[in-house]
Each structure stands twice: as structure tokens, then as C-alpha cells.
Design a protein around this motif. Structure first.
Motif, mmCIF file in Angstrom:
data_model
loop_
_atom_site.group_PDB
_atom_site.id
_atom_site.type_symbol
_atom_site.label_atom_id
_atom_site.label_comp_id
_atom_site.label_asym_id
_atom_site.label_seq_id
_atom_site.Cartn_x
_atom_site.Cartn_y
_atom_site.Cartn_z
ATOM 1 N N PHE A 1 -4.881 14.406 3.893
ATOM 2 C CA PHE A 1 -3.885 13.326 3.899
ATOM 3 C C PHE A 1 -4.463 12.084 3.221
ATOM 4 C CE2 PHE A 1 -0.814 10.553 6.443
ATOM 5 C CZ PHE A 1 0.305 11.003 5.765
ATOM 6 N N ILE A 2 -5.739 11.831 3.473
ATOM 7 C CA ILE A 2 -6.416 10.698 2.817
ATOM 8 C C ILE A 2 -6.512 10.940 1.313
ATOM 9 C CG2 ILE A 2 -8.640 9.500 2.578
ATOM 10 C CD1 ILE A 2 -9.015 9.941 5.622
ATOM 11 N N ILE A 3 -6.887 12.156 0.912
ATOM 12 C CA ILE A 3 -7.005 12.487 -0.510
ATOM 13 C C ILE A 3 -5.676 12.252 -1.231
ATOM 14 C CG2 ILE A 3 -7.338 14.392 -2.159
ATOM 15 C CD1 ILE A 3 -9.367 15.554 -0.104
ATOM 16 N N GLU B 1 0.827 -1.194 0.000
ATOM 17 C CA GLU B 1 0.000 0.000 0.000
ATOM 18 C C GLU B 1 0.868 1.253 0.000
ATOM 19 O OE1 GLU B 1 -2.271 -0.918 3.477
ATOM 20 O OE2 GLU B 1 -3.989 -1.613 2.307
ATOM 21 N N THR B 2 0.356 2.299 -0.630
ATOM 22 C CA THR B 2 1.086 3.559 -0.673
ATOM 23 C C THR B 2 1.128 4.179 0.720
ATOM 24 O OG1 THR B 2 -0.955 4.712 -1.248
ATOM 25 C CG2 THR B 2 0.475 4.016 -3.067
ATOM 26 N N SER B 3 2.225 4.855 1.023
ATOM 27 C CA SER B 3 2.375 5.451 2.344
ATOM 28 C C SER B 3 3.297 6.664 2.281
ATOM 29 C CB SER B 3 2.920 4.427 3.344
ATOM 30 O OG SER B 3 3.312 5.053 4.545
ATOM 31 N N LEU C 1 -6.938 2.889 5.373
ATOM 32 C CA LEU C 1 -7.374 4.143 5.984
ATOM 33 C C LEU C 1 -6.906 4.238 7.437
ATOM 34 C CD1 LEU C 1 -11.016 4.516 4.590
ATOM 35 C CD2 LEU C 1 -9.099 6.049 4.141
ATOM 36 N N LYS C 2 -6.964 3.106 8.122
ATOM 37 C CA LYS C 2 -6.529 3.074 9.527
ATOM 38 C C LYS C 2 -5.042 3.427 9.639
ATOM 39 C CE LYS C 2 -6.653 0.043 13.596
ATOM 40 N NZ LYS C 2 -5.237 -0.114 13.912
ATOM 41 N N LEU C 3 -4.232 2.856 8.741
ATOM 42 C CA LEU C 3 -2.795 3.151 8.743
ATOM 43 C C LEU C 3 -2.518 4.609 8.400
ATOM 44 C CD1 LEU C 3 -1.368 -0.039 6.973
ATOM 45 C CD2 LEU C 3 -1.047 0.612 9.360
ATOM 46 N N ILE C 4 -3.276 5.151 7.427
ATOM 47 C CA ILE C 4 -3.099 6.554 7.024
ATOM 48 C C ILE C 4 -3.357 7.483 8.209
ATOM 49 C CG2 ILE C 4 -4.062 8.405 5.592
ATOM 50 C CD1 ILE C 4 -4.609 6.217 3.443
ATOM 51 N N LYS C 5 -4.432 7.212 8.946
ATOM 52 C CA LYS C 5 -4.769 8.054 10.093
ATOM 53 C C LYS C 5 -3.737 7.913 11.208
ATOM 54 C CE LYS C 5 -9.693 8.424 9.151
ATOM 55 N NZ LYS C 5 -11.019 8.623 9.731
#
Length: 464
Positions: free
Chosen positions: A270-272, A44-46, A228-232
Motif C-alpha cells: 500500500f505504501i509502494i 497528498e495522494t490518497s 506514511l501515518k495517514l497511509i497506514k
């Protein structure tokens, strides 16, 4: 998998069976390898994982790629997907009706290229009704009220306060009376036109052509819940590294880092950014991102330029380029029409005064629009900040609280000093409000000229 079991259970294989078994095993091992390759966890992208991972080699390569493509991207040439920020599609309901038609043309002609992420869709739906109603109350309904207060009432007041004097000038008195009647007639026309527009604004909620066009663009599904959980979680880890400062080159900046602390969910931008990365990676394509959210400095730098480390991070995650562009400026150049929001935006007044915050405040403070030319960061000098601090102005809030009281005499100031820029207008307003205001020159000389604007100050004090 069955063949593995059969082979392991063969206690007395006949001659030749071993060879056959080996071929079967080899074939099934290859199938198993392919199966495992297809089903291994997706990378996944990060943003957080690739932060600060650029090298001199990657930096040079990405810089060349960006430079070779930015010309066409900034003119929307080609077929590169165009992602719209929530601020862009909500601005449809904040700008003039003439500008809305231009936006409608743009959306219609580019709908096959336009992409709306799931987060943008959510934010748009959440805020759409509020923006439509705010435009109606703050702009449409306010116009006749402003006209009456700022034009008609002032003329009536002038006629009444000078009634005795005007008796010596009957021809002027007659013309002023006719002018008053014409302005009252114009007031009625304005009210009628506004009522027509109010009807249009009300109907937009249920009968919205823009919604029909947006529904025909590419609408993305949400990212996986675990992603989404990782992004947050990454947002929470990155935020303490970010420091709001005057340095426009702050490499700890990331999309959404400058959101107000009290916001329900500050992770939207950040999600976008991650949604765009996932799209670019999946479709092997560069992307263009248009935003009007340029004041905070976390999509574009506060001087309006690109955070190049965003471009690098995007490329390290996707091997594609992102072009982040100021939509209001781009549309203005494409259509030669102002796309400025007619709704007065809230200012973050608690921010400490520095070159960037002062620049943003003076360019966005509505009463200062009388000076049309915008300031640039190159025109800002640190001695302005020192001067304001010397006069006990430490935050934007300190400054705004005084300027709000002097906004009604700006026209008088510009009549006396028509060549003032926004910094000059700021100084005069502060001098009118405070005769003891001390001006600091670049060589450190402190001066006061309290009597220079005594006439305007006297008028201001009467109006308070």
C-alpha cells in the motif's frame, strides 16, 4: 508585512500618501498571496480518498488513455519510468544463473529508467541475505542429494532387488553395471559443479554485481512521516471492506489487502502504491510497475488481468496512468528464458477451496510440474470444487496433505495416462490414496473406479 504596520500607524497622512500607501498595500497583498499559495499544505495522494470517486466520464477517459498506451508500455517501449517491486529484485537470487545474466542485461540497459521506492529498498535489504542463503541450501546443495536419491539409489535398488533374475540376462546385467558406474561418475561431476556454484553464492553476499547496478538506478527518499501515518491508518480502515472471495472483480481490493494477518507490517504494498503516485504526480509522468507478486490477487487479479479500479484511482490522484505488469511473464517473452523461482514458495494452505485457490494451487504445486501446461481459469469448473467438497476436501491444506503422500508415484500415473492435465492428475492421485473417492461429472453423475488404479495403489502402499 512591515508596510502594513507602517500604514496602520500613519495617523495624519499627507495628500498623495494614501494613494502611495494603497499601491504599497496592493503590491504586498499580492506578494502575501503568492507566499500563502507557495506555502499552503500540500495535497497528498490518497487511495482511500479517491476510492469509488470515478464517474462515467472519468472512467471513459481513463479507459481510452490506458488502451492507447498499454501496447507500448507492455513492451517497455519509450522512456516511461519502470518501478520494480521487491519481488522482482529479490528474484535475482532465486532464478537460474542463466536467467540472472538476462536480468543483469535488463538492469544495465534500463538503469536510467528504473526507479526503486524507499519501501522497496527497505524490503530488499531486509530479505536479501535470507533469499541468497535459501537458494544455496534449497537449490544448490539439494541438487546432488536429489540426484542420488531419485536416480542413483533407485538404479542400485533395482539391480540389488533383481540380482537373481538378471543372472539369466548377463548382457543386460553388464550394461546395468556400466550404467551404474556412469551414474556414479555423473554424481561426482554434479557435486563438483555444485561446489563451484556454492562458492559463487557465498561471494554474492559481499561482492554483488547486482547491488552495484541497482545503486545506479533512481533511489527515492521516504515519504513524509505524516503521510506514511495517514497511509497506514487508511490501510486499517479499508481492510475490513475487503473480502477474500472467488470474485476476481472485487472492487474493494487494494494493494496489500491480501497479506497474511500474521505479517509484521502488511502495509508495504500500500505504501509502494502511494510512493509511485507521489512520483507520478511530481514528475507529471505515467509509470510502469513490474511485480512477481501475482498469486494473492492484490496487485493483479487472480486471472492475471489488471484491477482497472487501481488505474482509475491512480489517475484521479495524479492525472497519470499506471501499468501493472507480471515481470516473470514479461521477462520470459523478452528473453525467451524461464524466470521461474527455483525456491519452492510457501503456499497459503488454510485458504478455502474455490476456483481461484484450486487454480493457483495446481499451477504452483511443484510435483505437478510434470504436467507442464498451466491451467487457466477458463478450464476450471465449479463442479470440481463440489466434487472435492463431496470427498471432504474443504481447504488447500486438506488437499495438499494427501497429495504430498502420493507425489512419489506421479511418474507411474503419467506413464499409464500420459495425456492427463493437472485436474486429471489430481483426481488420479486422490483415487490412488482413497479407493472410495467419488468422481462427479458435470451432469451430476457420481462414479467410482477404485480398481482402475489398483496396481499403482499397491506400489504406492509398498513405498509408504
Amino acid at each position: 508585512m512591515t508596510n502594513y504596520i507602517l500604514l496602520s500607524e500613519q495617523k495624519n497622512p499627507v495628500r498623495g500618501a494614501t494613494r502611495t500607501g494603497f499601491v504599497v498595500l496592493k503590491r504586498n497583498y499580492k506578494m502575501l498571496s503568492l507566499f500563502m499559495a507557495d506555502n499552503k499544505p500540500k495535497q497528498e495522494t490518497s487511495f482511500a480518498t479517491q476510492q469509488f470517486n470515478q464517474t462515467l466520464s472519468s472512467h471513459t477517459h481513463i479507459l481510452k488513455e490506458y488502451k492507447s498506451k498499454i501496447g507500448e508500455a507492455s513492451k517497455l517501449v519509450g522512456n516511461t519510468p519502470i518501478f520494480l517491486d521487491t519481488s522482482v529484485i529479490l528474484s535475482i537470487y532465486e532464478i537460474s544463473f542463466n536467467a540472472r545474466e538476462k536480468i543483469k542485461q535488463f538492469l544495465t540497459s534500463h538503469k536510467k529508467r528504473i526507479v526503486l521506492t524507499r519501501q522497496v529498498q527497505f524490503e530488499f535489504i531486509k530479505n536479501r541475505e535470507k533469499v541468497i542463503n535459501t537458494f544455496q541450501s534449497d537449490v544448490t546443495e539439494q541438487l546432488p542429494t536429489n540426484f542420488k536419491g531419485e536416480v542413483l539409489n533407485k538404479l542400485i535398488g533395482f539391480n540389488n532387488s533383481n540380482k537373481t533374475k538378471l543372472e539369466d540376462y548377463p548382457d543386460i546385467q553388464e550394461k546395468l553395471q556400466k550404467l551404474e558406474e556412469n551414474i556414479m561418475s555423473l554424481q561426482t561431476d554434479i557435486q563438483d559443479k555444485v561446489n563451484d556454484k556454492k562458492g559463487s553464492a557465498n561471494s554474492i553476499l559481499l561482492d554483488d554485481q547486482f547491488m552495484d547496478i541497482l545503486a545506479k538506478t533512481h533511489l527515492l527518499e521516504s515519504l513524509d512521516s505524516s503521510h506514511l501515518k495517514l497511509i497506514k491508518e487508511d490501510y486499517g480502515r479499508l481492510l475490513p471492506q475487503y473480502k477474500s472471495s472467488a470474485d476476481v472483480y472485487n472492487i474493494n481490493t487494494f494493494p496489500g489487502c491480501a497479506e497474511k494477518g500474521g505479517k509484521d507490517d502488511p502495509t508495504g504494498d500500500f505504501i509502494i502504491f502511494h510512493e509511485m503516485m507521489e512520483y507520478a504526480k511530481k514528475h507529471h509522468t505515467d509509470v510502469i510497475f513490474l511485480t512477481n507478486d501475482t498469486a494473492k490477487g492484490d496487485w493483479l487479479r487472480k486471472d492475471g488481468k489488471t484491477h482497472f479500479h487501481y488505474v482509475e484511482n491512480f489517475y484521479l490522484n495524479t492525472e497519470q496512468i499506471i501499468f501493472i505488469l507480471n515481470a516473470e511473464r514479461l521477462f520470459g517473452e523478452l528473453f525467451e528464458t524461464s524466470f521461474e523461482s527455483l525456491i519452492e514458495q510457501e503456499l497459503d494452505t488454510d485458504i478455502i477451496l474455490n476456483k481461484d485457490s484450486l487454480l493457483h494451487f495446481l499451477n504452483s504445486y511443484k510435483p505437478f510440474n510434470a504436467v507442464m501446461k498451466e491451467l487457466t481459469i477458463e478450464k476450471m469448473s465449479v463442479h470440481y470444487i463440489v466434487e472435492l467438497n463431496l470427498n471432504k476436501f474443504l481447504t488447500v491444506k486438506d488437499l495438499k496433505s494427501v497429495l504430498d503422500t502420493t507425489s512419489n508415484i506421479i511418474d507411474d500415473i503419467l506413464l499409464k495416462r500420459p495425456t492427463l492435465n493437472k485436474i486429471g492428475l489430481l483426481r488420479v492421485c486422490l483415487k490412488v490414496a482413497n479407493p472410495d473417492y467419488r468422481q462427479l461429472s458435470e451432469n451430476g453423475h457420481i462414479s467410482q473406479d477404485s480398481e482402475k488404479y489398483s496396481g499403482i495403489r499397491a506400489k504406492w502402499q509398498k513405498m509408504r
